[in-house]
Design an enzyme around this catalytic site. Structure first.
Site, PDB file in Angstrom:
ATOM      1  N   CYS A 137      -0.826   4.989   5.414  1.00 51.59           N
ATOM      2  CA  CYS A 137      -1.447   5.168   4.102  1.00 51.59           C
ATOM      3  C   CYS A 137      -2.875   5.685   4.277  1.00 51.59           C
ATOM      4  O   CYS A 137      -3.440   5.599   5.353  1.00 51.59           O
ATOM      5  CB  CYS A 137      -1.522   3.846   3.345  1.00 51.59           C
ATOM      6  SG  CYS A 137       0.075   3.097   3.063  1.00 51.59           S
ATOM      7  N   HIS A 160      -5.898   3.633  -2.633  1.00 50.56           N
ATOM      8  CA  HIS A 160      -5.009   3.441  -1.480  1.00 50.56           C
ATOM      9  C   HIS A 160      -3.678   4.129  -1.795  1.00 50.56           C
ATOM     10  O   HIS A 160      -2.890   3.624  -2.586  1.00 50.56           O
ATOM     11  CB  HIS A 160      -4.816   1.926  -1.265  1.00 50.56           C
ATOM     12  CG  HIS A 160      -3.903   1.568  -0.139  1.00 50.56           C
ATOM     13  ND1 HIS A 160      -4.087   0.423   0.611  1.00 50.56           N
ATOM     14  CD2 HIS A 160      -2.816   2.159   0.390  1.00 50.56           C
ATOM     15  CE1 HIS A 160      -3.140   0.347   1.531  1.00 50.56           C
ATOM     16  NE2 HIS A 160      -2.348   1.384   1.403  1.00 50.56           N
ATOM     17  N   THR A 184      -9.687  -2.443   1.188  1.00 51.83           N
ATOM     18  CA  THR A 184      -8.240  -2.380   1.317  1.00 51.83           C
ATOM     19  C   THR A 184      -7.892  -2.661   2.764  1.00 51.83           C
ATOM     20  O   THR A 184      -8.534  -2.158   3.686  1.00 51.83           O
ATOM     21  CB  THR A 184      -7.669  -1.049   0.778  1.00 51.83           C
ATOM     22  OG1 THR A 184      -6.263  -1.205   0.626  1.00 51.83           O
ATOM     23  CG2 THR A 184      -7.956   0.140   1.679  1.00 51.83           C
TER      24      THR A 184
END
Lengths: 206, 163
Positions: B32, B49, B26
């Site tokens: 995040c 994620h 990711t």
């Protein structure tokens, strides 16, 4: 009729947003031109309503290192203004103001960062001044904040701000052409849905 | 370079898992959080994620956007594929503060809140965090090698490192 999702906007509403976005952007281009003492043109501004992932995919390489000035809007419009510089654009500005350039944004010194913060801030403020005068709205701006970071990470900032309400991002953007050379910059105005409704009703569309 | 062909990309508010070989990745985690789950016995690995701490009562269809719902849904799915919690190695990365606005201290605190909730939910699920790279101001890219379970982090201006 009040809008509940960004994608509920009809063509006329989108057109009006594009128009005021374009006036804001031209003012921003004028101040950039004064600062650089160079001819600055803009491309036709776009207004986009995109899903988060699509917005990230369209912007390009999420790991690209960019510099960004962020200002928070309060008052009649709640949201964020974001101005992103890529390396080439940042160097064009720093060359003019400081007579030096950097090999990569991650090597930026404090003085360079401070210059870019201010340039971003001036561009954002001229955009908002034009916008708020035209729409007759009172918008307060925070002091600018600056970062040099991965593009993808920066773009998630507005997403997390409104993430509980929506999966979409609505933004206006336009590219600057400095003496004919296209700069990949981003001037993004991101307003939440309640503010969007206020803007549209103030302009007499909904 | 064949290993790059097998990179499985995890988007924002998303989860992907794979078995035996390949990498799950990711890109550019800001505030995040990326959470990797790896069961070495059956070589099953997942990367989640999440962008926000709590799902709340809203009717949002996507559990992977939220730390609490996302972790639980990931565990549910992996368990179906034979993962055992007692064997699972969990690593987390992300939760950076991208912007600091003076005079608005709570702005951009979402990263810290994400870290807190991720840790709390993992604890409630009886999972220990084996390694983490969280907080700070830099965006990170996170890779999970499903063949070996190793997790690599790439951040701005820092050499790549393994967690």
């Amino acid at each position: 009729m009040a809008i509940e999702k960004y994608s509920d906007m009809n063509l006329q509403e989108l057109d009006i947003m594009k128009e005021i976005g374009s006036i804001g952007t031209s003012h921003a281009a004028t101040s950039l031109s004064k600062m650089l003492q160079k001819e600055v043109r803009i491309t036709i501004p776009r207004v986009s309503v995109l899903n988060y992932q699509t917005a990230l995919d369209q912007t390009g390489d999420p790991e690209e290192i960019v510099a960004a000035t962020l200002v928070k809007m309060d008052g009649d419009v709640d949201g964020l203004m974001l101005f992103l510089f890529n390396l080439r654009f940042a160097n064009r500005i720093l060359e003019k103001f400081m007579g030096k350039t950097f090999e990569g944004l991650e090597f930026m010194d404090e003085l360079g960062a401070s210059a870019l913060t201010e340039v971003g801030n001036i561009i954002i403020c001229s955009y908002i001044n034009a916008f708020s005068q035209l729409a007759g709205m009172n918008i307060q701006l925070s002091v600018p904040s600056f970062t040099i970071n991965m593009l993808g990470g920066i773009l998630t900032v507005p997403m997390t701000e409104c993430g509980n309400d929506t999966d979409q991002l609505m933004y206006f953007d336009a590219d600057f052409l400095i003496e004919g050379e296209k700069m990949n910059d981003w001037l993004l105005m991101l307003a939440d849905i309640a503010s969007l409704n206020r803007i549209l009703s103030k302009l007499g569309v909904s | 370079m064949t290993m790059f062909d097998k990179d499985l990309k995890v988007g924002i508010g998303d989860m992907k898992f794979a078995r035996n070989e390949g990498r799950v990745v990711t890109y550019a985690l800001g505030s995040c959080i990326g959470v990797t789950f790896y069961d070495p016995m059956i070589r099953l690995g997942a990367l989640l994620h999440v962008m926000l701490p709590n799902k709340g009562a809203g009717g949002d269809q996507n559990p992977f956007k939220y730390a609490d719902a996302g972790i639980r849904e990931t565990l549910r799915k992996l368990t179906v594929f034979g993962m055992m919690k007692s064997r699972t190695v969990v690593k987390i990365a992300g939760g950076a503060k991208m912007f600091e606005i003076s005079g608005k201290a709570d702005f951009g605190n979402i990263g810290q809140r994400n870290i807190m909730v991720v840790k709390q939910v993992l604890r409630e699920e009886g999972l220990r965090i084996a390694a983490e790279d969280t907080g700070g101001v830099c965006a990170r890219t996170m890779f999970l090698d499903v063949g070996t379970g190793s997790v690599m982090i790439r951040a701005v201006g820092k050499p790549e490192r393994y967690l």
